[in-house]
Write a protein that holds these residues in place. Structure first.
Motif, PDB file in Angstrom:
ATOM      1  N   LEU A 123      35.367  40.131  45.586  1.00  0.00           N
ATOM      2  CA  LEU A 123      35.486  38.945  44.727  1.00  0.00           C
ATOM      3  C   LEU A 123      36.388  37.897  45.368  1.00  0.00           C
ATOM      4  O   LEU A 123      36.149  36.690  45.256  1.00  0.00           O
ATOM      5  CB  LEU A 123      36.026  39.346  43.349  1.00  0.00           C
ATOM      6  CG  LEU A 123      35.119  40.277  42.528  1.00  0.00           C
ATOM      7  CD1 LEU A 123      35.851  40.823  41.311  1.00  0.00           C
ATOM      8  CD2 LEU A 123      33.847  39.562  42.087  1.00  0.00           C
ATOM      9  N   ARG A 124      37.434  38.353  46.075  1.00  0.00           N
ATOM     10  CA  ARG A 124      38.332  37.419  46.773  1.00  0.00           C
ATOM     11  C   ARG A 124      37.590  36.705  47.887  1.00  0.00           C
ATOM     12  O   ARG A 124      37.856  35.552  48.194  1.00  0.00           O
ATOM     13  CB  ARG A 124      39.543  38.155  47.371  1.00  0.00           C
ATOM     14  CG  ARG A 124      40.558  38.594  46.368  1.00  0.00           C
ATOM     15  CD  ARG A 124      41.130  37.436  45.584  1.00  0.00           C
ATOM     16  NE  ARG A 124      42.127  36.664  46.326  1.00  0.00           N
ATOM     17  CZ  ARG A 124      42.524  35.455  45.978  1.00  0.00           C
ATOM     18  NH1 ARG A 124      41.987  34.854  44.932  1.00  0.00           N
ATOM     19  NH2 ARG A 124      43.443  34.833  46.675  1.00  0.00           N
ATOM     20  N   ARG A 125      36.641  37.451  48.507  1.00  0.00           N
ATOM     21  CA  ARG A 125      35.921  36.883  49.659  1.00  0.00           C
ATOM     22  C   ARG A 125      35.196  35.592  49.268  1.00  0.00           C
ATOM     23  O   ARG A 125      35.068  34.691  50.072  1.00  0.00           O
ATOM     24  CB  ARG A 125      34.923  37.930  50.164  1.00  0.00           C
ATOM     25  CG  ARG A 125      34.876  38.053  51.663  1.00  0.00           C
ATOM     26  CD  ARG A 125      34.160  39.328  52.077  1.00  0.00           C
ATOM     27  NE  ARG A 125      35.079  40.454  52.169  1.00  0.00           N
ATOM     28  CZ  ARG A 125      34.751  41.725  51.920  1.00  0.00           C
ATOM     29  NH1 ARG A 125      33.531  42.043  51.556  1.00  0.00           N
ATOM     30  NH2 ARG A 125      35.650  42.657  52.056  1.00  0.00           N
ATOM     31  N   PHE A 126      34.669  35.492  48.048  1.00  0.00           N
ATOM     32  CA  PHE A 126      34.026  34.213  47.691  1.00  0.00           C
ATOM     33  C   PHE A 126      34.887  33.367  46.759  1.00  0.00           C
ATOM     34  O   PHE A 126      34.392  32.464  46.082  1.00  0.00           O
ATOM     35  CB  PHE A 126      32.593  34.399  47.181  1.00  0.00           C
ATOM     36  CG  PHE A 126      32.412  35.283  45.990  1.00  0.00           C
ATOM     37  CD1 PHE A 126      31.989  36.585  46.146  1.00  0.00           C
ATOM     38  CD2 PHE A 126      32.633  34.802  44.717  1.00  0.00           C
ATOM     39  CE1 PHE A 126      31.795  37.404  45.046  1.00  0.00           C
ATOM     40  CE2 PHE A 126      32.441  35.603  43.617  1.00  0.00           C
ATOM     41  CZ  PHE A 126      32.026  36.921  43.785  1.00  0.00           C
ATOM     42  N   GLY A 127      36.194  33.657  46.765  1.00  0.00           N
ATOM     43  CA  GLY A 127      37.136  32.700  46.194  1.00  0.00           C
ATOM     44  C   GLY A 127      37.382  32.794  44.709  1.00  0.00           C
ATOM     45  O   GLY A 127      37.900  31.850  44.114  1.00  0.00           O
TER      46      GLY A 127
END
Ligand code: MG
Length: 360
Positions: A57-61
């Protein structure tokens, strides 16, 4: 089961130890054991799945607060978590589209300033407006306006005279915009005008307590040279005809539209839904206005229609489209659309404003 050190857990999850410490402090992903002497943190391998979800989830901000929501849902149901992620992404795309439009507009403005200034003021609009109380209502709570730069439709809600007082007051407070605003100021001017309109509504309600609750939709277009600002709250609509295609450029702020967007009902089911008139947003003089604001590039040949739901609820998109495409003059289109609403029984007040963008 053997616990993992923070370093081993971080490597396995694809997160940094620093990030893990942050997530622990937020309660998003806490270690199962902290050594009381050394302060070393240990994680259960069973936590890896949640940690990998966080990393993804962090990977797409996604912001951490929203990740917390998704993770809590995911503990209960993967499908519900998937719905939440899809909803988040739809919000990102809407926001991105709005920001893209703002950036494009600014780029256009700055480029024009150095090229052909005269090009930007060659447009004007030809317009027609009509509003009718329809066949079943005693009063007309719609207000409609068209002028050289401003078009507006408002559909008042409330018992007795409250609706018509509300819509008239809001349209009246927008009219000063028709004397013109600089194109770089379109959105600010519209936003301020909506706040002013909302304050006016509060004054209307306060001056006559017998009115009860007042409220109204508002959909308005404001031109400045070839730039077009749109402000929209509620379920009145704006359409654009360009290159023989008709686009609805507003999004209904209704309960049924939100159900359609969430995939819970189809657009056809929405048309006969018992709560199809329930508004999620309106101007009411009490709460902070939440208008959709957007900027458009206007072109010679564009035709715009603003209408209240007294048209769109009873006349098909196809019939609206045909009238917009086939008739040459704005007043012909307006008359035709009102006729179509009457042929469909005109159960509600009906208002139409049509404007053609032409060379001046
Ligand atoms: Mg209506």
């Amino acid at each position: 089961m053997e616990l993992l050190t923070i370093g081993a857990f971080a490597r396995a999850a694809g997160l940094s130890p620093k990030a893990l410490r942050l997530y622990a402090s937020l309660g998003l992903l806490a270690p199962v054991r902290v050594d009381p002497d050394s302060g070393y943190r240990f994680y259960d391998p069973a936590q890896l799945e949640r940690a990998r979800l966080v990393a993804w989830l962090r990977r797409f901000g996604m912001p951490l607060a929203r990740i917390q929501v998704v993770c809590d849902l995911w503990e209960r149901s993967q499908c519900v978590a998937a719905d939440e992620i899809a909803a988040y992404w739809a919000e990102v795309e809407t926001d991105l589209a709005n920001r893209r439009r703002l950036a494009t507009f600014l780029v256009d403005q700055l480029s024009r300033r150095e090229t052909d200034m005269s090009e930007t003021s060659r447009l004007r609009i030809r317009y027609a407006v009509a509003t009718d109380k329809g066949q079943l209502r005693d009063r007309n709570a719609d207000s409609a306006y068209a002028g050289p730069r401003l078009l507006a439709v408002a559909d008042g809600v409330g018992a007795g005279p409250a609706g018509e007082r509300a819509s008239a007051a809001v349209v009246e407070s927008l009219k000063p915009l028709d004397s013109g605003v600089p194109s770089g100021d379109l959105l600010n001017a519209l936003e301020h005008a909506v706040r002013r309109a909302n304050d006016t509504l509060r004054d209307v309600a306060a001056s006559d307590p017998a009115l009860g609750e007042v409220g109204t939709t508002l959909t308005a277009l404001l031109w400045s040279d070839s730039s077009l600002g749109l402000v929209h709250v509620g379920d009145s609509r704006a359409y654009l005809l360009r290159d023989q295609e008709v686009f609805q450029i507003t999004h209904d702020h209704t309960y049924v539209r939100s159900l359609v967007d969430a995939g819970r009902i189809t657009a056809e089911e929405a048309e006969s839904h018992p709560q199809r008139a329930l508004l999620l947003r309106a101007l009411d003089g009490r709460s902070e206005p939440q208008p959709d604001l957007s900027l458009w590039d206007s072109q010679v040949g564009d035709r715009h229609l603003l209408c209240s739901d007294g048209l769109s609820a009873v006349v098909s998109e196809a019939a609206i489209r045909d009238a917009m495409i086939l008739l040459s003059e704005p007043d012909q289109v307006v008359r035709r659309l009102i006729d179509l609403a009457f042929q469909a029984g005109a159960p509600d007040n009906v208002s139409c404003v049509v404007a053609d963008v032409v060379e001046s």
